[in-house]
Enzyme design. Structure first.
Site, PDB file in Angstrom:
ATOM      1  N   TYR A   1       9.260  -3.056 -18.323  1.00 56.97           N
ATOM      2  CA  TYR A   1       9.097  -1.614 -18.456  1.00 56.97           C
ATOM      3  C   TYR A   1      10.419  -0.954 -18.840  1.00 56.97           C
ATOM      4  CZ  TYR A   1       6.596  -2.724 -13.966  1.00 56.97           C
ATOM      5  OH  TYR A   1       5.918  -3.274 -12.923  1.00 56.97           O
TER       6      TYR A   1
ATOM      7  N   HIS B   1       2.413   5.036 -13.413  1.00 53.16           N
ATOM      8  CA  HIS B   1       3.549   5.600 -12.666  1.00 53.16           C
ATOM      9  C   HIS B   1       3.823   7.036 -13.099  1.00 53.16           C
ATOM     10  CE1 HIS B   1       5.203   1.223 -12.052  1.00 53.16           C
ATOM     11  NE2 HIS B   1       4.172   1.492 -11.269  1.00 53.16           N
TER      12      HIS B   1
ATOM     13  N   ASN C   1       9.335   1.161  -9.580  1.00 52.56           N
ATOM     14  CA  ASN C   1       7.985   1.579  -9.188  1.00 52.56           C
ATOM     15  C   ASN C   1       8.137   2.695  -8.151  1.00 52.56           C
ATOM     16  OD1 ASN C   1       8.535  -1.348  -9.512  1.00 52.56           O
ATOM     17  ND2 ASN C   1       6.367  -1.369  -9.971  1.00 52.56           N
TER      18      ASN C   1
HETATM   19  C1  FAD Z   1      -3.071   0.282 -10.059  1.00 53.16           C
HETATM   20  C2  FAD Z   1      -1.793   0.910  -9.612  1.00 53.16           C
HETATM   21  C3  FAD Z   1      -0.719   0.107  -9.215  1.00 53.16           C
HETATM   22  C4  FAD Z   1       0.472   0.693  -8.807  1.00 53.16           C
HETATM   23  N1  FAD Z   1       1.476  -0.104  -8.322  1.00 53.16           N
HETATM   24  C5  FAD Z   1       2.563   0.469  -7.741  1.00 53.16           C
HETATM   25  C6  FAD Z   1       3.520  -0.307  -7.035  1.00 53.16           C
HETATM   26  O1  FAD Z   1       3.405  -1.534  -6.915  1.00 53.16           O
HETATM   27  N2  FAD Z   1       4.580   0.329  -6.475  1.00 53.16           N
HETATM   28  C7  FAD Z   1       4.751   1.697  -6.569  1.00 53.16           C
HETATM   29  O2  FAD Z   1       5.727   2.216  -6.036  1.00 53.16           O
HETATM   30  N3  FAD Z   1       3.848   2.441  -7.215  1.00 53.16           N
HETATM   31  C8  FAD Z   1       2.750   1.867  -7.775  1.00 53.16           C
HETATM   32  N4  FAD Z   1       1.794   2.653  -8.349  1.00 53.16           N
HETATM   33  C9  FAD Z   1       2.033   4.108  -8.433  1.00 53.16           C
HETATM   34  C10 FAD Z   1       1.892   4.857  -7.098  1.00 53.16           C
HETATM   35  O3  FAD Z   1       0.782   4.378  -6.373  1.00 53.16           O
HETATM   36  C11 FAD Z   1       1.774   6.353  -7.392  1.00 53.16           C
HETATM   37  O4  FAD Z   1       2.911   6.760  -8.101  1.00 53.16           O
HETATM   38  C12 FAD Z   1       1.681   7.175  -6.110  1.00 53.16           C
HETATM   39  O5  FAD Z   1       0.580   6.788  -5.314  1.00 53.16           O
HETATM   40  C13 FAD Z   1       1.575   8.663  -6.440  1.00 53.16           C
HETATM   41  O6  FAD Z   1       1.600   9.384  -5.244  1.00 53.16           O
HETATM   42  P1  FAD Z   1       1.087  10.876  -5.120  1.00 53.16           P
HETATM   43  O7  FAD Z   1       1.250  11.295  -3.720  1.00 53.16           O
HETATM   44  O8  FAD Z   1       1.735  11.672  -6.183  1.00 53.16           O
HETATM   45  O9  FAD Z   1      -0.465  10.839  -5.539  1.00 53.16           O
HETATM   46  P2  FAD Z   1      -1.666   9.848  -5.212  1.00 53.16           P
HETATM   47  O10 FAD Z   1      -1.192   8.603  -4.565  1.00 53.16           O
HETATM   48  O11 FAD Z   1      -2.441   9.741  -6.459  1.00 53.16           O
HETATM   49  O12 FAD Z   1      -2.520  10.639  -4.130  1.00 53.16           O
HETATM   50  C14 FAD Z   1      -3.255  11.779  -4.429  1.00 53.16           C
HETATM   51  C15 FAD Z   1      -4.357  11.931  -3.391  1.00 53.16           C
HETATM   52  O13 FAD Z   1      -4.978  13.184  -3.554  1.00 53.16           O
HETATM   53  C16 FAD Z   1      -6.368  13.054  -3.486  1.00 53.16           C
HETATM   54  N5  FAD Z   1      -6.942  14.141  -4.279  1.00 53.16           N
HETATM   55  C17 FAD Z   1      -6.818  14.303  -5.623  1.00 53.16           C
HETATM   56  N6  FAD Z   1      -7.466  15.409  -6.013  1.00 53.16           N
HETATM   57  C18 FAD Z   1      -7.997  15.975  -4.901  1.00 53.16           C
HETATM   58  C19 FAD Z   1      -8.790  17.127  -4.681  1.00 53.16           C
HETATM   59  N7  FAD Z   1      -9.134  17.924  -5.683  1.00 53.16           N
HETATM   60  N8  FAD Z   1      -9.207  17.402  -3.415  1.00 53.16           N
HETATM   61  C20 FAD Z   1      -8.838  16.574  -2.388  1.00 53.16           C
HETATM   62  N9  FAD Z   1      -8.086  15.468  -2.554  1.00 53.16           N
HETATM   63  C21 FAD Z   1      -7.669  15.166  -3.804  1.00 53.16           C
HETATM   64  C22 FAD Z   1      -6.648  11.677  -4.044  1.00 53.16           C
HETATM   65  O14 FAD Z   1      -7.888  11.178  -3.591  1.00 53.16           O
HETATM   66  C23 FAD Z   1      -5.461  10.877  -3.516  1.00 53.16           C
HETATM   67  O15 FAD Z   1      -5.723  10.337  -2.244  1.00 53.16           O
HETATM   68  C24 FAD Z   1       0.597   2.102  -8.799  1.00 53.16           C
HETATM   69  C25 FAD Z   1      -0.472   2.895  -9.169  1.00 53.16           C
HETATM   70  C26 FAD Z   1      -1.663   2.323  -9.566  1.00 53.16           C
HETATM   71  C27 FAD Z   1      -2.819   3.217  -9.940  1.00 53.16           C
END
Ligand code: FAD
Ligand code: NAG
Ligand code: NAG
Ligand code: NAG
Ligand code: NAG
Ligand code: NAG
Ligand code: NAG
Ligand code: NAG
Ligand code: NAG
Length: 768
Positions: free
Chosen positions: A623, A703, A745
Site C-alpha cells: 500500500y 481504510h 492500518n
Molecule cells: C474488511 C476490512 C478490513 C480492515 N482491516 C483493518 C485492519 O486490519 N486494521 C485496521 O486498523 N483497520 C482495518 N480496517 C479499517 C478499520 O476497521 C476502519 O478504519 C475503522 O473501523 C473505522 O472506524 P470508525 O469508527 O470511523 O467507523 P466504523 O468502524 O465504520 O463504525 C461505524 C459504526 O457506525 C454504525 N452506523 C453507521 N451509520 C449509522 C446510522 N445511521 N445509525 C446508527 N449507526 C450507524 C455502523 O454500524 C458502525 O458500527 C479494515 C476495514 C475493513 C472493512
C-alpha cells in the site's frame, strides 16, 4: 482466456429494506410484473409467478443502453443462488443462468431452462430481456436445497456494470465484477397470477392482466403515546471512534446514549454466530482471530452495511469486529500539522498512552507465546533483509518505520479479538449513566438552524416519530464512519448542495430536511483518501498456504481447532497477516510518501499463465500511505446508498509512480531467495502494466478517511474541537475527520484520535 475473479462481490442477505417493489404492467407486452426500477441506473427488474406450487416464473430486465450487463438474483444473497445475467450483443440479447458458489466468477447453472419471450428487444435507448425461467424455483446446493421464497416477502438482488463482458456473443462469457449492486424488498406472496393468465404469457401471449395492488396496510394505528428520554450526549455508531467517545463521556459523568444500527458481534456482546466447531464454547466468528478470512467467504454475511457500496461493518464494534485487527501505535506524523492536523493536535502522546493503557497491542497473540505458521514471515524477511531492512518490534518504536519490518501486531487479548469492544465498551456499559441501543438507525439530526435538538431514528419506541431529544445543553457526536457520518449530515441539510438535493428528491428522506435557507454548505465527502493497494502473489517451497483458509469455517485442521478450543493458542489465535514492513520514498514532486506491506499465507486470486503449486502461495499487499496526494469524493445516490463518487486512488500519477517504484524495489532481489517465485503478476507482465491494468475497485483498502476533514473554516467540515462548522453542538469523531492517510492500518490511530477529540469536546465550554 483467464477467468477474472469477482472477489469483492458483496454477498448480502436482505432484511426488510426501505425500497420495496410493487406491481406494474409493461406496456410492451401487457404482462403484470412485480418489480422495481432501481433509481441510480434506471434498470427495472420484474417477476411474476404462476399459482403456488409452480416451478417457474416469468421475469424481465429493462435497462438503459449504458448498462453493459445486468443481473437479477431473485433469491437475494449472491452465493449459491440463481443469477440471471444478460447483455446486448448487436440487436440481440445474450443471457444465461449462473450460480456463484464462492467469490469467484459465477458459472453456468444446470437445471434452469430459459426461453426468451417476444417482447425481448434492443432499441437505440434500451435493451430488454423478457424471459420464462422453468425449473427455477428450487435448486440444490452443497448445503441443501435453496428456493425463491414464493409465498413470502423476499429481498431480491440486482447487479449492474458499465464494463462490457469479455466475449459478448458467448452466453457463458466471463466478466469483471459488477460496478454496483443492491437489493429491494418484494412481496413474492402477492406476485402470482392465475394459471391461465400465466400460461398465456409464458407462451408469448400479451395482455389480460389487471392489477389489484394488495393494500399494504400502512396502518397509522394509534400507538400508545411515546415519551422520550433526553440525553447529554447522543453518540451515533459503535465503531472505534464511537466506543472511545461514549466511554470517556460517560466516565466524565455525562448521561450518554450510544446508538448502533447493527446488532451484537462477540459472544460477550450477545453475538451467537459461530462455526459448528466452536459449539458450546461461547465463541463467535467475531471472537476467533483465525476466522478473519472467512468474513469474505460466508453465505450469511449479515454484518456488512447493506447501503454502503464498499465493505463496512454494521454491528457492535463497527469495522473492528470484522477487520484484520492489525493494530498500530501512531508515529508523530499521524497527527503532524504537516499532514493537515490543526497545530493543537500535534502532541498525540498522552492520548496514545491512554489508549495503550486500555488496549495494549500484541505481536504474539497465541496464549502460549509461540508463533505459528511463520513460513511467509521467514521468506519475506529474507527478501527484505537483502534490501537493507531491519527487524523491529514495530509498536515499541512507532517512529522508526523507514526500512523496518516486524511481526504483525494485533488488538487481541487472551487469544481472542479484543479491540475497543472488549475494553472501552466493557467499562462504559457498566455505568448507570450509559445507555446502549442496538438496531437503531439514525436518519438525521434534528436541528433548528445551528442548534441541534436531537436525532431522528427509525425506532418509534424511543421517542415520538423516533426522535430522541438532547438535554438543554446537550450535544450529538456522529461516529458512523467515513461513509455513514457524511450520509447523516447530507440528510440533515449539511454538505454540498448537490448532495442535499439528492436527499430532497428522495420521498422518504426529504420531509426531514430543514428548509433550504438553513442548509449548511460544507465540503462533506470531498478530499477523501484510502490506501491504494496492490496484491503480489508468490510461491515458495517452504510455505504452508493453509489451504488458502478455505476450510477454516466448516472443516478446520482438527489439531489446530482443538488446540484453540482448549488453550486459545495456535493458528486460530492469530489473524492471517504475519509480517509488516514500511519504507519512505521521495517522489518526483519532492514529497515523501510511505509504502507499507502486509505479508500473509494464501491469496485472494491468482492470475498466471504458468502452472503453480496452490499449497505454497502467499501474498504481499503493498500500500501507499502517509504522503499520498490522490483524493476522491464520496456521496450518496438516489437510493441513499453511500458510495465513492470519485475513486481516491492514483488521481495523482506521482502516487502511482512511487508505488510502482516500491514494488520494483521489493522484488529486485527475488533471485537471492532460493525458490521464491512471483506468480501474480507472472514474468510475462511488467509491474508497470500490472499496476496500470489493476481493477480500480480492487485498489480499495477499506481504510477510508477525510470525508469530514478537520481544519479551518471554508476548507474543512469540523473545527479543531471536532465540531461541525456553523453548528452549535454537532461533533464528528470517526475516521472521517482524519485529513491524511495515517502511516499504517488505521484503527489504532482512530482510537488515539478519539481519545484526543473527546478530551477537547469535554473541555469545550457550553456543553452539558
Ligand atoms: C474488511 C476490512 C478490513 C480492515 N482491516 C483493518 C485492519 O486490519 N486494521 C485496521 O486498523 N483497520 C482495518 N480496517 C479499517 C478499520 O476497521 C476502519 O478504519 C475503522 O473501523 C473505522 O472506524 P470508525 O469508527 O470511523 O467507523 P466504523 O468502524 O465504520 O463504525 C461505524 C459504526 O457506525 C454504525 N452506523 C453507521 N451509520 C449509522 C446510522 N445511521 N445509525 C446508527 N449507526 C450507524 C455502523 O454500524 C458502525 O458500527 C479494515 C476495514 C475493513 C472493512
Ligand atoms: C426503447 O425501449 C424502451 C423499453 O421498452 C422504451 O422505454 C423506449 O421508449 C424505447 N426507445 C425508443 C427510442 O423507442
Ligand atoms: C455517571 O457515572 C459516573 C461513573 O460511574 C459517576 O461518577 C457519575 O456521578 C454519574 N453521573 C450521573 C449524572 O449519573
Ligand atoms: C457460556 O455462557 C453461558 C451463559 O451465557 C454460561 O452459562 C456457560 O457456562 C458458558 N460456557 C462456557 C463454556 O464458557
Ligand atoms: C431500524 O433499522 C435497523 C437497521 O437497518 C433495523 O435492524 C431495525 O430493525 C430497524 N428498526 C425498526 C423499528 O424498524
Ligand atoms: C493445552 O496446553 C497444555 C499446557 O501447555 C498442553 O499440555 C496441552 O497439550 C494443550 N492442549 C492442546 C489441545 O493443545
Ligand atoms: C505442493 O506443495 C505441497 C506443500 O508444500 C507439497 O506437499 C506438494 O508435494 C507440492 N506438489 C507438487 C506437485 O509439487
Ligand atoms: C517465466 O516463468 C516461467 C514459469 O516460472 C519459466 O518457465 C520461464 O522460464 C520464465 N521466463 C523467463 C523469461 O524468465
Ligand atoms: C482538498 O485538498 C486540497 C489539497 O489537497 C485543498 O487545496 C482543498 O482546499 C481541499 N478541498 C476541500 C474541499 O477540503
Amino acid at each position: 482466456m483467464l477467468v477474472r475473479l469477482a472477489l469483492s462481490i458483496l454477498p448480502l442477505v436482505g432484511t426488510a429494506l426501505s425500497q420495496a417493489g410493487g406491481p406494474y404492467t409493461d406496456p410492451d407486452n401487457g404482462i403484470t410484473f412485480w418489480g422495481y426500477t432501481e433509481p441510480v441506473h434506471g434498470v427495472t427488474y420484474g417477476y411474476v409467478f404462476p399459482p403456488l406450487g409452480g416451478t417457474e416464473f416469468i421475469g424481465e430486465i429493462v435497462a438503459p443502453i449504458a448498462t453493459k450487463w445486468a443481473g437479477a438474483v431473485p433469491g437475494g444473497n449472491m452465493l449459491q443462488n440463481l443469477l440471471l445475467v444478460a447483455w446486448p450483443n448487436g440487436n440481440s440479447i445474450v443471457r444465461s443462468a449462473r450460480i456463484a458458489t464462492d467469490y469467484l466468477q459465477p458459472t453456468a447453472m444446470s437445471g434452469p431452462v430459459l426461453t426468451d419471450l417476444p417482447s425481448t428487444k434492443v432499441n437505440s435507448t434500451h435493451w430488454k430481456w423478457v424471459y420464462r425461467c422453468q425449473n427455477c424455483i428450487s435448486w440444490s446446493t452443497p448445503t441443501g436445497t435453496k428456493s425463491i421464497p414464493v409465498d413470502a416477502f423476499g429481498v431480491p438482488a440486482w447487479a449492474w456494470s458499465s464494463v462490457a463482458v469479455d466475449s459478448p456473443s458467448n452466453p457463458q462469457s466471463t466478466f469483471l465484477e459488477h460496478n454496483d449492486f443492491g437489493f429491494f424488498g418484494l412481496d413474492y406472496a402477492a406476485a402470482h397470477v392465475s394459471a391461465s393468465l400465466y400460461n398465456n404469457w409464458a407462451a408469448g401471449g400479451t395482455g389480460g392482466g389487471t392489477i389489484t395492488p394488495t393494500t399494504t396496510s400502512t396502518s397509522t394505528t394509534s400507538q400508545p403515546p411515546v415519551t422520550a428520554t433526553p440525553y447529554d450526549y447522543i453518540v451515533v455508531g459503535s465503531g472505534p471512534g464511537g466506543l472511545v467517545t461514549a466511554d470517556r463521556l460517560s466516565e466524565a459523568g455525562k448521561k450518554v446514549l450510544l446508538l448502533e444500527r447493527g446488532g451484537p458481534s462477540t459472544w460477550e456482546t450477545g453475538g451467537r454466530y459461530g462455526p459448528e466447531w466452536t459449539n458450546g464454547k461461547n465463541l463467535t466468528k467475531f471472537d476467533v482471530p483465525g476466522l478473519f478470512e472467512s468474513m469474505f467467504s460466508d453465505g450469511n454475511p449479515f454484518w456488512w452495511c447493506k447501503d454502503v457500496n464498499v465493505f463496512a461493518g454494521c454491528l457492535m464494534g463497527g469495522g473492528t469486529s470484522i477487520n484484520g485487527a492489525l493494530y498500530w501505535i501512531s508515529p508523530y506524523s499521524d497527527f503532524a500539522p504537516t499532514t493537515g492536523w490543526p497545530v493543537s493536535w500535534g502532541n498525540h502522546a498522552p492520548y496514545t498512552a491512554k489508549m495503550k493503557a486500555r488496549l495494549p497491542s500484541t505481536d504474539a497473540p497465541s496464549t502460549d507465546g509461540k508463533r505459528y505458521l511463520m513460513q511467509s514471515f521467514d521468506v519475506a524477511a529474507a527478501l527484505l533483509k537483502g534490501q537493507g531492512y531491519t527487524q523491529r518490534t514495530i509498536n515499541d518504536e512507532p517512529d522508526s518505520k523507514d526500512h523496518s519490518y516486524g511481526y504483525s501486531a494485533y488488538n487481541f487479548q487472551g487469544g481472542m479479538r479484543a479491540g475497543p469492544v472488549a475494553t472501552y465498551f466493557r467499562t462504559a456499559k457498566a455505568r448507570k449513566n450509559f445507555t446502549y441501543k442496538q438496531y437503531v438507525y439514525v436518519q438525521n439530526v434534528v436541528r433548528n438552524g445551528p442548534a441541534i435538538t436531537g436525532v431522528k431514528t427509525n425506532d418509534t419506541s424511543l421517542g415520538p416519530n423516533g426522535i430522541i431529544p438532547l438535554t438543554a445543553k446537550g450535544r450529538v457526536v456522529l461516529s458512523a464512519g467515513a461513509f455513514g457520518s457524511p450520509r447523516i449530515l447530507f440528510r440533515s441539510g449539511i454538505g454540498p448542495t448537490d448532495m442535499i438535493n439528492v436527499v430532497k428528491n428522495n420521498a422518504e428522506a426529504a420531509p426531514n430536511l430543514p428548509p433550504q435557507a438553513q442548509w449548511i454548505n460544507l465540503p462533506v465527502g470531498y478530499n477523501v483518501s484510502d490506501n491504494p493497494s496492490i496484491n503480489l502473489v508468490f510461491t515458495h517451497p517452504s510455505i504452508d498456504a493453509y489451504d488458502n483458509w478455505a476450510p477454516i469455517w466448516t472443516n478446520p485442521r482438527s489439531a489446530d481447532a482443538s488446540q484453540y478450543l482448549k488453550n486459545r493458542s495456535g493458528v486460530f489465535a492469530q489473524g492471517s497477516p504475519r509480517l509488516n514492513f514500511w519504507r519512505a520514498y521521495s517522489g518526483s514532486d519532492g514529497k515523501t510518501r510511505w509504502m507499507q506491506g502486509t505479508v500473509r499465507p494464501g491469496a485472494a486470486s491468482v492470475t498466471t499463465s504458468y502452472p503453480y503449486n496452490a499449497s505454497q502461495i502467499f501474498t504481499i499487499t503493498v500500500y501507499l500511505s502517509t504522503g499520498i496526494t490522490s483524493r476522491g469524493r464520496i456521496g450518496i445516490d438516489a437510493a441513499m446508498t453511500a458510495r465513492p463518487l470519485i475513486g481516491p486512488w492514483f488521481t495523482d500519477p506521482i502516487d502511482k509512480a512511487v508505488l510502482i517504484q516500491g514494488i520494483n524495489d521489493l522484488i529486485s532481489n527475488i533471485k537471492s531467495v532460493s525458490g521464491l517465485t512471483l506468480i501474480t503478476p507472472d514474468n510475462k507482465t511488467t509491474i508497470t502494466n500490472y499496476v496500470n491494468n489493476y481493477d480500480p475497485g480492487s485498489l480499495n483498502s477499506n481504510h477510508w478517511v477525510g470525508s469530514n476533514t478537520i481544519g479551518v473554516a471554508g476548507k474543512a467540515v469540523v473545527d479543531e474541537n471536532a465540531k461541525v462548522f456553523n453548528t452549535n453542538n454537532l461533533f464528528v469523531v470517526d475516521a472521517s475527520i482524519i485529513p491524511q492517510m495515517p502511516m499504517s492500518n488505521p484503527h489504532g490511530m482512530i482510537m488515539s484520535m478519539a481519545e484526543q477529540a473527546v478530551t477537547k469536546i469535554l473541555a469545550l465550554s457550553g456543553g452539558p
